[in-house]
Motif scaffolding. Sequence first.
Motif, mmCIF file in Angstrom:
data_model
loop_
_atom_site.group_PDB
_atom_site.id
_atom_site.type_symbol
_atom_site.label_atom_id
_atom_site.label_comp_id
_atom_site.label_asym_id
_atom_site.label_seq_id
_atom_site.Cartn_x
_atom_site.Cartn_y
_atom_site.Cartn_z
ATOM 1 N N VAL A 154 80.860 -30.406 23.510
ATOM 2 C CA VAL A 154 79.908 -29.762 24.430
ATOM 3 C C VAL A 154 79.138 -30.813 25.221
ATOM 4 O O VAL A 154 78.900 -30.663 26.444
ATOM 5 C CB VAL A 154 78.955 -28.837 23.642
ATOM 6 C CG1 VAL A 154 77.821 -28.350 24.532
ATOM 7 C CG2 VAL A 154 79.717 -27.663 23.063
ATOM 8 N N ILE A 155 78.732 -31.883 24.563
ATOM 9 C CA ILE A 155 77.995 -32.947 25.269
ATOM 10 C C ILE A 155 78.852 -33.554 26.379
ATOM 11 O O ILE A 155 78.388 -33.751 27.513
ATOM 12 C CB ILE A 155 77.553 -34.033 24.262
ATOM 13 C CG1 ILE A 155 76.502 -33.465 23.304
ATOM 14 C CG2 ILE A 155 76.992 -35.249 24.998
ATOM 15 C CD1 ILE A 155 76.109 -34.420 22.196
ATOM 16 N N PHE A 156 80.108 -33.844 26.075
ATOM 17 C CA PHE A 156 80.986 -34.422 27.095
ATOM 18 C C PHE A 156 81.237 -33.440 28.240
ATOM 19 O O PHE A 156 81.249 -33.829 29.412
ATOM 20 C CB PHE A 156 82.326 -34.830 26.458
ATOM 21 C CG PHE A 156 82.352 -36.231 25.942
ATOM 22 C CD1 PHE A 156 82.646 -37.294 26.788
ATOM 23 C CD2 PHE A 156 82.069 -36.507 24.615
ATOM 24 C CE1 PHE A 156 82.672 -38.592 26.316
ATOM 25 C CE2 PHE A 156 82.092 -37.805 24.137
ATOM 26 C CZ PHE A 156 82.386 -38.844 24.988
ATOM 27 N N ILE A 157 81.433 -32.157 27.922
ATOM 28 C CA ILE A 157 81.722 -31.163 28.966
ATOM 29 C C ILE A 157 80.521 -30.972 29.886
ATOM 30 O O ILE A 157 80.663 -30.777 31.100
ATOM 31 C CB ILE A 157 82.145 -29.833 28.310
ATOM 32 C CG1 ILE A 157 83.503 -30.005 27.608
ATOM 33 C CG2 ILE A 157 82.234 -28.721 29.344
ATOM 34 C CD1 ILE A 157 83.909 -28.812 26.766
ATOM 35 N N LEU A 158 79.310 -31.074 29.335
ATOM 36 C CA LEU A 158 78.104 -30.883 30.148
ATOM 37 C C LEU A 158 77.760 -32.116 30.970
ATOM 38 O O LEU A 158 77.290 -31.997 32.113
ATOM 39 C CB LEU A 158 76.924 -30.515 29.241
ATOM 40 C CG LEU A 158 76.980 -29.143 28.566
ATOM 41 C CD1 LEU A 158 75.767 -28.943 27.662
ATOM 42 C CD2 LEU A 158 77.050 -28.025 29.605
ATOM 43 N N ILE B 124 72.762 -40.628 32.027
ATOM 44 C CA ILE B 124 73.978 -39.928 31.629
ATOM 45 C C ILE B 124 74.979 -40.892 30.997
ATOM 46 O O ILE B 124 75.625 -40.581 29.996
ATOM 47 C CB ILE B 124 74.602 -39.204 32.834
ATOM 48 C CG1 ILE B 124 73.656 -38.106 33.340
ATOM 49 C CG2 ILE B 124 75.946 -38.589 32.465
ATOM 50 C CD1 ILE B 124 74.158 -37.395 34.580
ATOM 51 N N SER B 125 75.125 -42.086 31.573
ATOM 52 C CA SER B 125 76.046 -43.082 31.013
ATOM 53 C C SER B 125 75.637 -43.468 29.604
ATOM 54 O O SER B 125 76.477 -43.622 28.709
ATOM 55 C CB SER B 125 76.099 -44.324 31.905
ATOM 56 O OG SER B 125 76.541 -43.988 33.199
ATOM 57 N N PHE B 126 74.319 -43.618 29.379
ATOM 58 C CA PHE B 126 73.833 -43.963 28.044
ATOM 59 C C PHE B 126 74.146 -42.849 27.046
ATOM 60 O O PHE B 126 74.607 -43.105 25.933
ATOM 61 C CB PHE B 126 72.332 -44.224 28.094
ATOM 62 C CG PHE B 126 71.710 -44.484 26.745
ATOM 63 C CD1 PHE B 126 71.886 -45.697 26.099
ATOM 64 C CD2 PHE B 126 70.962 -43.495 26.109
ATOM 65 C CE1 PHE B 126 71.337 -45.933 24.855
ATOM 66 C CE2 PHE B 126 70.407 -43.725 24.865
ATOM 67 C CZ PHE B 126 70.597 -44.949 24.244
ATOM 68 N N LEU B 127 73.898 -41.597 27.438
ATOM 69 C CA LEU B 127 74.183 -40.470 26.548
ATOM 70 C C LEU B 127 75.668 -40.358 26.243
ATOM 71 O O LEU B 127 76.076 -40.071 25.100
ATOM 72 C CB LEU B 127 73.653 -39.172 27.167
ATOM 73 C CG LEU B 127 72.123 -39.060 27.302
ATOM 74 C CD1 LEU B 127 71.757 -37.773 28.029
ATOM 75 C CD2 LEU B 127 71.452 -39.094 25.931
ATOM 76 N N LEU B 128 76.508 -40.578 27.253
ATOM 77 C CA LEU B 128 77.950 -40.535 27.029
ATOM 78 C C LEU B 128 78.406 -41.676 26.116
ATOM 79 O O LEU B 128 79.312 -41.522 25.294
ATOM 80 C CB LEU B 128 78.702 -40.585 28.357
ATOM 81 C CG LEU B 128 78.637 -39.320 29.214
ATOM 82 C CD1 LEU B 128 79.312 -39.555 30.558
ATOM 83 C CD2 LEU B 128 79.310 -38.148 28.491
ATOM 84 N N PHE B 129 77.766 -42.841 26.269
ATOM 85 C CA PHE B 129 78.114 -43.978 25.422
ATOM 86 C C PHE B 129 77.760 -43.694 23.959
ATOM 87 O O PHE B 129 78.529 -43.989 23.046
ATOM 88 C CB PHE B 129 77.392 -45.234 25.903
ATOM 89 C CG PHE B 129 77.684 -46.459 25.077
ATOM 90 C CD1 PHE B 129 78.919 -47.081 25.144
ATOM 91 C CD2 PHE B 129 76.725 -46.978 24.214
ATOM 92 C CE1 PHE B 129 79.196 -48.201 24.375
ATOM 93 C CE2 PHE B 129 76.993 -48.092 23.446
ATOM 94 C CZ PHE B 129 78.231 -48.708 23.529
ATOM 95 N N ILE B 130 76.585 -43.111 23.735
ATOM 96 C CA ILE B 130 76.198 -42.744 22.366
ATOM 97 C C ILE B 130 77.173 -41.709 21.796
ATOM 98 O O ILE B 130 77.588 -41.787 20.634
ATOM 99 C CB ILE B 130 74.759 -42.197 22.345
ATOM 100 C CG1 ILE B 130 73.765 -43.291 22.768
ATOM 101 C CG2 ILE B 130 74.406 -41.666 20.966
ATOM 102 C CD1 ILE B 130 73.745 -44.491 21.868
ATOM 103 N N SER B 131 77.554 -40.747 22.633
ATOM 104 C CA SER B 131 78.511 -39.734 22.177
ATOM 105 C C SER B 131 79.864 -40.365 21.846
ATOM 106 O O SER B 131 80.545 -39.966 20.898
ATOM 107 C CB SER B 131 78.681 -38.654 23.253
ATOM 108 O OG SER B 131 77.454 -38.043 23.553
ATOM 109 N N LEU B 132 80.259 -41.375 22.641
ATOM 110 C CA LEU B 132 81.517 -42.063 22.382
ATOM 111 C C LEU B 132 81.461 -42.826 21.058
ATOM 112 O O LEU B 132 82.444 -42.881 20.301
ATOM 113 C CB LEU B 132 81.834 -43.020 23.534
ATOM 114 C CG LEU B 132 83.185 -43.746 23.471
ATOM 115 C CD1 LEU B 132 84.319 -42.733 23.501
ATOM 116 C CD2 LEU B 132 83.316 -44.713 24.637
ATOM 117 N N LEU B 133 80.294 -43.419 20.754
ATOM 118 C CA LEU B 133 80.132 -44.089 19.466
ATOM 119 C C LEU B 133 80.286 -43.099 18.317
ATOM 120 O O LEU B 133 80.953 -43.371 17.315
ATOM 121 C CB LEU B 133 78.759 -44.759 19.385
ATOM 122 C CG LEU B 133 78.547 -46.030 20.196
ATOM 123 C CD1 LEU B 133 77.127 -46.525 20.015
ATOM 124 C CD2 LEU B 133 79.528 -47.112 19.796
#
Length: 553
Positions: free
Chosen positions: A120-124, A164-173
């Motif tokens: 959901v985080i990635f899709i949003l 947004i890049s930071f949030l996506l990076f955390i999600s990727l971790l």
Amino acid sequence: MIISKILFATSIIVSIALLFIEIKKRGLSEEKNLYRYTAFLALLMLSVYMFVCFANFSTGSIENVNRENNWGGLLGFNIAFSSFTNLGYFAFFLPFFLLYTGLGFIMKMKNKYFPLIISVIFILLSPMLLGTLFSDVNMSGLYGESSSRFFSEYLGTVGLSVIISFLLFISLLLFSEFSPIMDMLSNAFRRIEKKDEDDEETEPVFEEDFSDENTDDDISEKEPRKRKLKPKKVVVKTGLQPNIDYKHLINDEFKRLFLDSFDDAPNVTLTKDDDEINDNIKILEEKMRSFQVEGRVINVNVGPVITTYEFEPAPGIKVNKITSLSDDLALAMKAKSIRILGHIPGKSAVGIEIPNKNRVIVYLKNLMTEKEFIEYEDPTSIVLGRDTENNPIFAQVSTMPHLLIAGTTGSGKSVCINGIITSILFKAQPEEVRFLMVDPKRIELSIYNGVPHLERPVITDSKEAVSMLKELTLWMDLRYKAFAKLGVRDIVEYNKKSDKKKPYIIVIIDEMADLMMTSQKEIESHIIRLAQMSRAVGIHLILATQRPSVNII
């Protein structure tokens, strides 16, 4: 469009890779819940259906798309149209996140809804980032363009992109569970830290003044000038090889089938983590310094059971001073015991053996497929295991000439005997080597009944064992008479000259102590005579016991 086809192919490859990697890495959950598997199959089916819908959908001019030609039908066209209209090119990865969400229900995870949250985080966030970076509505979709326009009014284009890049990076971790990305970051920080330590490490260099103006009264001790000292790099070695492709090394079809019946060793990584090795090196060197023993670790040899650290002491340090610190080092390393080898031949270093926290099983098939063992011509060649540096250990029973295997219950005596028997069965034909086996326990060697190399069925009675040993001494005397007629000294020369070749005879006695308790006098006399004289005529003894004491041997 070419870019849409590339993204579609990429999404399929990533989804298939995810499916195999997750199953191999985590394994299926032990909880066999019908609800979970039903949810996984439903999401898997939906993911595959979306791939079908996207396969021939054009992301370009929507007006020219023939709805009836969509592989998913009218419903598939509407799903694809809605997905690409709202999410843009990111819609290609919707099936991937559906599959990842489904895997959360059947894989070993702490929380089955964790993949759903990450998806959901990635899709949003991903379409919003595309809308911030690009002004093309086909790329970001209506949702990405509108949401990025709304938030950029408050945060700015650059600020929104960073957040947004930071949030996506955390999600990727979280998605990768830190392992690959955190390993990369930790290695980078370790290199920086190591570089700083290299800059700080120095050694004194003295300068001499050869001017004629100096006299004996003017001679004074010069202050040492510091210069950078490049440290020696610690070499970490492991001799463990992956599974060997032995098909091209063996021409005998029987031997190929023989090896195929063994289990392959799992592809494990024997080398310890760099962090664990570096920590052990640091503890060793610091503990040595605390006892006024200067030096450094120069090599590390990782073995299946123990790891050997080669410690190079500074000039003037006695080896006896190091060997007396084994108990103190074991306490510092939190190890059950530590063995200090003393001087390593050919090196100016002392070997320190530390047990591994996680032992690695040594597989017999890996040893028997070594090129060196396959090329041995001696039919009595056997495999014994691996040494502390992971090098394979091979031997020939014909050159030993006898073998005593001793150890407590559970120490591996039976494993060693089975490895020896299996090695000879693999290397020798029945006319080259014959076995005589004595098994008082009746369970260890009885599995070999029916093997063509066996001279007679496995003996389980002590009286039969005495009779067999007595008969064997007579065979030995007859072979010596035959050798004397041909004027040869051993079985190798006899088989070269004689048309009727004689096989090696290998006698294997398990639990020697049990036989000695029942028929000590008879067995002892025959064993002594065979041990003294039978080597030359090709008769060899392999004895196993728990107590190699004077009363038994």
